[in-house]
Every structure is written in structure tokens, then in C-alpha cells.
Design an enzyme around this catalytic site. Structure first.
Site, PDB file in Angstrom:
ATOM      1  N   SER A  90      40.845 -35.532  43.910  1.00 37.32           N
ATOM      2  CA  SER A  90      41.791 -36.422  43.246  1.00 37.32           C
ATOM      3  C   SER A  90      41.368 -37.871  43.478  1.00 37.32           C
ATOM      4  O   SER A  90      41.629 -38.446  44.528  1.00 37.32           O
ATOM      5  CB  SER A  90      43.182 -36.173  43.838  1.00 37.32           C
ATOM      6  OG  SER A  90      44.053 -37.199  43.481  1.00 37.32           O
ATOM      7  N   PHE A  91      40.663 -38.403  42.494  1.00 44.18           N
ATOM      8  CA  PHE A  91      40.118 -39.759  42.633  1.00 44.18           C
ATOM      9  C   PHE A  91      40.743 -40.749  41.637  1.00 44.18           C
ATOM     10  O   PHE A  91      40.804 -41.949  41.897  1.00 44.18           O
ATOM     11  CB  PHE A  91      38.601 -39.742  42.384  1.00 44.18           C
ATOM     12  CG  PHE A  91      37.835 -39.040  43.460  1.00 44.18           C
ATOM     13  CD1 PHE A  91      37.351 -39.745  44.546  1.00 44.18           C
ATOM     14  CD2 PHE A  91      37.603 -37.675  43.395  1.00 44.18           C
ATOM     15  CE1 PHE A  91      36.644 -39.100  45.553  1.00 44.18           C
ATOM     16  CE2 PHE A  91      36.908 -37.026  44.389  1.00 44.18           C
ATOM     17  CZ  PHE A  91      36.430 -37.731  45.468  1.00 44.18           C
ATOM     18  N   THR A 126      38.690 -29.177  36.182  1.00 39.54           N
ATOM     19  CA  THR A 126      39.411 -28.449  37.229  1.00 39.54           C
ATOM     20  C   THR A 126      40.625 -27.738  36.621  1.00 39.54           C
ATOM     21  O   THR A 126      40.989 -27.986  35.478  1.00 39.54           O
ATOM     22  CB  THR A 126      39.891 -29.444  38.285  1.00 39.54           C
ATOM     23  OG1 THR A 126      40.546 -30.527  37.616  1.00 39.54           O
ATOM     24  CG2 THR A 126      38.729 -29.997  39.074  1.00 39.54           C
ATOM     25  N   CYS A 163      40.199 -35.107  32.558  1.00 39.05           N
ATOM     26  CA  CYS A 163      40.521 -35.411  33.942  1.00 39.05           C
ATOM     27  C   CYS A 163      42.026 -35.317  34.178  1.00 39.05           C
ATOM     28  O   CYS A 163      42.803 -35.991  33.514  1.00 39.05           O
ATOM     29  CB  CYS A 163      40.027 -36.797  34.319  1.00 39.05           C
ATOM     30  SG  CYS A 163      40.055 -36.967  36.092  1.00 39.05           S
ATOM     31  N   GLY A 175      35.990 -25.228  42.777  1.00 41.70           N
ATOM     32  CA  GLY A 175      35.372 -24.342  43.759  1.00 41.70           C
ATOM     33  C   GLY A 175      35.519 -22.884  43.351  1.00 41.70           C
ATOM     34  O   GLY A 175      35.835 -22.570  42.198  1.00 41.70           O
ATOM     35  N   ASN A 179      34.487 -37.803  29.137  1.00 40.20           N
ATOM     36  CA  ASN A 179      35.363 -37.034  30.033  1.00 40.20           C
ATOM     37  C   ASN A 179      36.745 -36.964  29.378  1.00 40.20           C
ATOM     38  O   ASN A 179      37.507 -37.917  29.434  1.00 40.20           O
ATOM     39  CB  ASN A 179      35.416 -37.715  31.406  1.00 40.20           C
ATOM     40  CG  ASN A 179      36.312 -36.962  32.368  1.00 40.20           C
ATOM     41  OD1 ASN A 179      36.942 -35.968  31.998  1.00 40.20           O
ATOM     42  ND2 ASN A 179      36.374 -37.438  33.600  1.00 40.20           N
TER      43      ASN A 179
END
Ligand SMILES: Cc1cc2nc3c(=O)[nH]c(=O)nc-3n(C[C@H](O)[C@H](O)[C@H](O)COP(=O)(O)O)c2cc1C
Length: 379
Positions: free
Chosen positions: A132-133, A268, A202, A294, A199
Site C-alpha cells: 500500500s503505497f 492485486t 491500483c 503473493g 496503470n
């Protein structure tokens, strides 16, 4: 577990200044030592010759130091972290935490909160994280200068892809926001990017929403961007589309075929992330829900690759498929390739295993040697 090359214990800015860390940063350039057949590079991706169709998607490679180190370790198709047209701060630390998912993070499972922690007992192949950026970005001139360096560090058969996102600014209407994607893509082109990715997926940006599910927005952004970047191949990065959204996905792809050269999937899977006491784990407004990546999202990335391949066939279309999500080891890479991915990328897996590209190269080489024993002309 290896020390990751992006250190979750440190802030984004500390990682930017001091990273990369661990074995990725040992300064050893493995490219010279790869024992390849004479005719390398051999894969064709968007008209570029590539050694191995594997690399790192947009995110973990924050700047040219990270990109150079990744190229040196044989990650041949890498993305520079998503950039904006204006300076933008990172979400507060922590930005990366482990999450407790057993097996697949299905859409049903993602409706219930996940518990985050700083450590995991899981094996290096099995863990998942949240990242989480909020798409932090230096000023355009700063990242453009640095992106040039990153591009220059590519060796023979290696490719750097620029990822860009639009930023909603005061007084902006939708069209201004869409134009900002195009403007940022133009900056990336001026920095020398040979391929540019939008992108569109996000989940961490409070005001901007996930645009990939809005057909009108996707079309307008792709059209405006292509007008700016001309012949440069344009990719879009999308999130997971459920089976019920198949028609939506197909319609979007059909409408943007004149503008795009490829699709990266997936980003994600969003889920609520809590700490062990049941409180929001990531500090700040709009951060209760965060992106999960992941091992637990591999099912979703693979499913999207297969469905993109079907759409490609149905529409008789020609676009590249970049498979992303839960690639933790060599077998995962092979599974994605078998599903139809032209290029495969790993973010979480590569962060904790900088030898992943080397291991995949080795596997590819063994395969080629076996094939050449039976049919020397085929290799
Ligand atoms: C540390 C980190 C930062 C990320 N930042 C971005 C980003 O800036 N832009 C983007 O499109 N995706 C970003 N992602 C998402 C990845 O590109 C990828 O789509 C996702 O992590 C799934 O792949 P994985 O399961 O191999 O991690 C980031 C992922 C991680 C782990």
C-alpha cells in the site's frame, strides 16, 4: 527466508535512498556468466528481442539503482515503478505487511478481513503480503532523468517498461484526469521508454478509484495516450475481472484494440487488512482496504491469462499477455507460460528471491538442451 531487496521495515523514502538490499544488491553482474546458446536473445516481445520472457512488474523497482541490480541478476523484462506527472507523497509506513491467507484468496475470502503481521512462519513459496503505497512519485524532471539511467542499464536482450498513472488535481474533470495519463506517458517517452504501461488498476488511491472497470474511461485514456506516444507500444495493467465481468472485459478490450499492444494482468486483489487486535493495520484514511499479492493470488492471475487468451482468439486480435500474480518459483513461471503468457513477472516472489530469474534461465536452458538433442534445428 532471504532478506528482501525492498525492506518492509524501512519507509518508502529510506528504501528509495538506500536500497536495494540483500543479495540483489551484492553488485555481482550475472549476465556475463550465463551460459547461453550463441543465438541469444531469442524471444520476441512487442518487436524486441528478449533473453528470457521473465521479469519484475511495476512496483518493487523504485529507481535506476533497483532496475540496474535487477537487470544484472537476469530479470529481462522489468518495469520502473509507476510514476505521475506531479510529485506525490507515499502513504505512511508501513507499506508492506504479511497477511494470513491459507490457500487461494478467492473473491469470497477477500470479503472477510485479513490479519496482517510483520513476520510470517510460511515457507518462501507460500506467503502473501499487502502492499500500500498510493503511487508515490518524485517530480517529473527527477524521475525522467533517473528513468534514462535505468534504461541505459539494460543489457542485450533486456527491456525496461515505464508505468504511468494519472493524478486528479484541483478543478479537474474526468477528461483532464484522463489527459494526465497521456501527459505522464509523454514524459516517459521523452525519458526514452521503449514501451509504456498505463496503470489502470491500483487499489490504493483514495480519490481515483480503480479505472480498469470503467469502459468509457479506459477507452478515453488509451486513445489520448496513443495520440501522444505514437508508435511506442502501449500496455494496460488491469485487475482481476470476475467470471460475471467477462462481457465487460471483452467489451473493453474490443474497444481499445486499435491503441494497445498488450495487457498486464493482474494487479492485486483488494481486501480489508486488520492487525491482531482487529484495528486497521495500515495507518491513514482510505487504507482499511489494501491490495493483496503473493502466493494466494496466483489462481487469479492464471485465470486472467487463460481468459485473455480466449478473448484474443475470439476477437482474432493480436496483443501480448503479461502474466502477473503469485509467481513464487520456477514451476509457477512454467504454469503461466503454459497458460498463454508471453511474458511472466513476479513482484512478491522476486523481492524475497533475487535468484528467481537465474533459476528460470537455468530451467529454460535445460529444456533447450533436451530439445536440441532430439532436433538440433529447433533451438
Ligand atoms: C512493493 C510493491 C509495490 C507495487 N507497486 C506497484 C506500482 O507502483 N504499480 C503497479 O502497477 N503495481 C504495483 N504493484 C503490484 C505488482 O506489480 C503486481 O501486480 C502484484 O504485486 C501481483 O504480483 P505478485 O503476486 O508477484 O506480487 C506493487 C507490488 C508490490 C509488491
Amino acid at each position: 527466508m532471504n532478506k528482501p531487496f525492498y525492506d518492509p521495515e524501512k519507509s518508502y523514502d529510506e528504501n528509495y535512498e538506500q536500497g536495494p538490499f540483500g543479495d540483489l544488491a551484492d553488485g555481482v553482474d550475472l549476465r556475463e556468466s550465463f551460459d547461453y546458446a550463441q543465438d541469444r536473445p531469442k524471444y520476441n516481445f512487442l518487436g524486441f528481442k528478449i533473453n528470457t520472457p521473465f521479469g519484475i512488474p511495476s512496483g518493487p523497482l523504485l529507481n535506476s539503482k533497483f532496475c540496474k541490480a535487477a537487470f544484472e541478476k537476469g530479470f529481462d523484462v522489468i518495469h520502473y515503478k509507476t510514476r505521475r506527472s506531479i510529485e506525490f507523497p507515499s502513504n505512511k509506513h508501513p507499506n508492506v505487511l504479511f497477511v494470513d491467507v491459507e490457500g487461494d484468496l478467492t473473491l469470497q475470502r477477500a470479503k472477510k478481513p485479513l490479519i496482517a503481521s510483520k513476520n510470517t512462519e510460511k515457507d518462501a513459496k507460500d506467503f502473501s503480503i499487502t502492499n500500500s503505497f498510493g503511487n508515490p512519485s518524485p517530480q517529473a524532471q527527477v524521475w525522467m532523468e533517473d528513468m534514462k539511467k535505468a534504461i541505459e542499464s539494460a543489457g542485450n536482450g533486456q527491456l525496461l517498461i515505464a508505468s504511468v498513472v494519472g493524478t486528479i488535481q484541483a478543478g479537474f474533470r474526468d477528461d483532464d484526469y484522463h489527459k494526465d495519463f497521456a501527459k505522464t506517458a509523454q514524459f516517459a517517452m521523452e525519458a526514452g521508454a521503449k514501451v509504456i504501461e498505463l496503470n489502470l488498476s491500483c487499489p490504493n488511491v483514495a480519490n481515483e478509484g480503480i479505472v480498469c472497470y470503467s469502459p468509457g474511461a479506459v477507452l478515453n485514456i488509451c486513445k489520448k495516450t496513443k495520440e501522444k506516444i505514437g508508435e511506442i507500444p502501449l500496455l494496460i495493467k488491469i485487475g482481476y475481472f470476475s467470471k460475471e465481468q467477462q462481457e465487460l472485459l471483452e467489451g473493453i478490450i474490443k474497444s481499445i484494440l486499435p491503441y494497445i499492444s498488450g495487457i498486464s494482468a493482474i494487479n492485486t486483489i483488494p481486501a480489508k487488512v486488520l492487525d491482531a487486535d482487529g484495528n486497521q493495520a495500515l495507518p491513514g484514511e482510505g487504507r482499511l482496504t489494501a491490495g493483496i499479492c503473493g502466493a494466494s493470488i496466483k489462481w487469479a492471475g492464471l485465470d486472467m491469462v487463460k481468459r485473455l487468451k480466449q478473448i484474443k482468439k475470439k476477437l482474432n486480435a493480436d496483443f501480448a499477455i503479461i502474466g502477473v500474480g503469485g509467481v513464487m518459483d520456477v514451476e509457477d513461471y512454467l504454469e503461466y507460460r503454459a497458460a498463454g503468457a508471453d511474458v511472466v513477472q513476479s513482484a512478491t516472489g522476486a523481492m524475497w528471491n533475487p535468484k528467481l530469474a537465474q533459476q528460470i534461465r537455468q530451467k529454460e536452458k535445460t529444456k533447450e538442451e533436451i530439445i536440441s538433442q532430439f532436433s538440433p534445428a529447433a533451438v
